[in-house]
Design a protein around this motif. Sequence first.
Motif, PDB file in Angstrom:
ATOM      1  N   ASN A 153     -19.998  28.523 -15.050  1.00  0.00           N
ATOM      2  CA  ASN A 153     -20.425  29.924 -14.938  1.00  0.00           C
ATOM      3  C   ASN A 153     -20.489  30.592 -16.306  1.00  0.00           C
ATOM      4  N   GLU A 154     -19.449  30.381 -17.119  1.00  0.00           N
ATOM      5  CA  GLU A 154     -19.407  30.977 -18.450  1.00  0.00           C
ATOM      6  C   GLU A 154     -20.581  30.498 -19.297  1.00  0.00           C
ATOM      7  N   LEU A 155     -20.880  29.214 -19.171  1.00  0.00           N
ATOM      8  CA  LEU A 155     -21.973  28.616 -19.942  1.00  0.00           C
ATOM      9  C   LEU A 155     -23.310  29.251 -19.575  1.00  0.00           C
ATOM     10  N   LYS A 156     -23.558  29.417 -18.284  1.00  0.00           N
ATOM     11  CA  LYS A 156     -24.824  29.990 -17.831  1.00  0.00           C
ATOM     12  C   LYS A 156     -24.947  31.459 -18.233  1.00  0.00           C
ATOM     13  N   ILE A 157     -23.834  32.172 -18.178  1.00  0.00           N
ATOM     14  CA  ILE A 157     -23.847  33.579 -18.613  1.00  0.00           C
ATOM     15  C   ILE A 157     -24.189  33.668 -20.103  1.00  0.00           C
ATOM     16  N   MET A 158     -23.521  32.838 -20.911  1.00  0.00           N
ATOM     17  CA  MET A 158     -23.772  32.868 -22.354  1.00  0.00           C
ATOM     18  C   MET A 158     -25.199  32.442 -22.677  1.00  0.00           C
ATOM     19  N   HIS A 159     -25.707  31.471 -21.946  1.00  0.00           N
ATOM     20  CA  HIS A 159     -27.087  31.014 -22.181  1.00  0.00           C
ATOM     21  C   HIS A 159     -28.062  32.164 -21.942  1.00  0.00           C
ATOM     22  N   TYR A 160     -27.839  32.913 -20.886  1.00  0.00           N
ATOM     23  CA  TYR A 160     -28.745  34.031 -20.587  1.00  0.00           C
ATOM     24  C   TYR A 160     -28.648  35.106 -21.670  1.00  0.00           C
ATOM     25  N   LEU A 161     -27.424  35.390 -22.121  1.00  0.00           N
ATOM     26  CA  LEU A 161     -27.259  36.374 -23.187  1.00  0.00           C
ATOM     27  C   LEU A 161     -27.895  35.894 -24.490  1.00  0.00           C
ATOM     28  N   PHE A 162     -27.730  34.614 -24.814  1.00  0.00           N
ATOM     29  CA  PHE A 162     -28.312  34.067 -26.047  1.00  0.00           C
ATOM     30  C   PHE A 162     -29.838  34.115 -26.007  1.00  0.00           C
ATOM     31  N   ASP A 187     -20.222  40.561  -8.294  1.00  0.00           N
ATOM     32  CA  ASP A 187     -19.978  41.474  -9.403  1.00  0.00           C
ATOM     33  C   ASP A 187     -18.544  41.356  -9.935  1.00  0.00           C
ATOM     34  N   ASN A 188     -17.576  41.199  -9.020  1.00  0.00           N
ATOM     35  CA  ASN A 188     -16.183  41.060  -9.449  1.00  0.00           C
ATOM     36  C   ASN A 188     -15.979  39.775 -10.244  1.00  0.00           C
ATOM     37  N   ALA A 189     -16.586  38.683  -9.752  1.00  0.00           N
ATOM     38  CA  ALA A 189     -16.465  37.398 -10.452  1.00  0.00           C
ATOM     39  C   ALA A 189     -17.120  37.471 -11.827  1.00  0.00           C
ATOM     40  N   ASN A 193     -15.378  36.551 -15.432  1.00  0.00           N
ATOM     41  CA  ASN A 193     -15.981  35.612 -16.367  1.00  0.00           C
ATOM     42  C   ASN A 193     -16.210  36.242 -17.734  1.00  0.00           C
ATOM     43  N   MET A 194     -16.607  37.494 -17.765  1.00  0.00           N
ATOM     44  CA  MET A 194     -16.823  38.163 -19.050  1.00  0.00           C
ATOM     45  C   MET A 194     -15.504  38.313 -19.810  1.00  0.00           C
ATOM     46  N   THR A 195     -14.439  38.629 -19.080  1.00  0.00           N
ATOM     47  CA  THR A 195     -13.119  38.744 -19.725  1.00  0.00           C
ATOM     48  C   THR A 195     -12.705  37.407 -20.325  1.00  0.00           C
ATOM     49  N   ARG A 196     -12.906  36.325 -19.572  1.00  0.00           N
ATOM     50  CA  ARG A 196     -12.556  34.995 -20.068  1.00  0.00           C
ATOM     51  C   ARG A 196     -13.407  34.607 -21.268  1.00  0.00           C
ATOM     52  N   LEU A 197     -14.690  34.944 -21.218  1.00  0.00           N
ATOM     53  CA  LEU A 197     -15.578  34.625 -22.346  1.00  0.00           C
ATOM     54  C   LEU A 197     -15.122  35.326 -23.618  1.00  0.00           C
ATOM     55  N   ARG A 198     -14.792  36.583 -23.512  1.00  0.00           N
ATOM     56  CA  ARG A 198     -14.331  37.320 -24.690  1.00  0.00           C
ATOM     57  C   ARG A 198     -13.046  36.718 -25.243  1.00  0.00           C
ATOM     58  N   GLU A 211     -21.099  42.960 -26.491  1.00  0.00           N
ATOM     59  CA  GLU A 211     -20.944  44.413 -26.476  1.00  0.00           C
ATOM     60  C   GLU A 211     -21.215  44.954 -25.074  1.00  0.00           C
ATOM     61  N   THR A 212     -20.348  45.794 -24.573  1.00  0.00           N
ATOM     62  CA  THR A 212     -20.565  46.448 -23.286  1.00  0.00           C
ATOM     63  C   THR A 212     -21.277  47.777 -23.516  1.00  0.00           C
ATOM     64  N   LYS A 213     -22.420  47.960 -22.863  1.00  0.00           N
ATOM     65  CA  LYS A 213     -23.147  49.222 -22.901  1.00  0.00           C
ATOM     66  C   LYS A 213     -22.881  49.928 -21.578  1.00  0.00           C
TER      67      LYS A 213
END
Length: 220
Positions: A153-162, A187-189, A193-198, A211-213
Amino acid sequence: MDILIIEDDVSIRQELKQLLENALYDVSTLTEFTNYTECIKNIRPDLILLDVNLPNLSGFEVCQKIREQSNVPIIFVTSRTDSMDELNGMLKGGDDYITKPFVAPILLAHIAAVLKRTYKKEQQEKITYKGIELDMIRGRILYDGKCAELSKNELKIMHYLFTHAGEIVSRIELVENLWDQQIFIDDNALSVNMTRLRSKLETIGVQNFIETKRGMGYRI
């Protein structure tokens, strides 16, 4: 290329090791069958040959644990010939399934095919932004010589952000992208995941990369 053999039968393990070394691969083996994920994290193989019938945990369970941390290619090499076992292996995250007794040239051909498929894709799936490298194939993020392993999950999130670097990506956009890839996350998950990524980014010396907007989403 370094291949890790996870096989508890000593004679088969030695046979595989000799075969692979003769084919000019670097080879690592496990001789103790506990703390699999920690051993793999230390060895960082390019491919794993994994038996199904192992002490303590089945190969399917080991594969599932590896997939929580890494996308390293995994080939099951096992005496279990039931088609449901093969299906289970693929569902747990395996890349290929070879039955024993294996034919050496066929096994080597399967290994070569998986490596070619994986690392051809890797050339397209290594992304660098602001000196930070995202390695999609090995499931990790790197900075200044340090590395953090990412979950699927973390990998896919980072890929989308990158791939949307510099843009604000909404939370719903991230959730919908993961659902499209058959990764079921709410949304909760996403918040977890964002907390773990940071936290993982901080362990490799990266501060404030995501960055959180407020009311809008995230941006790198």
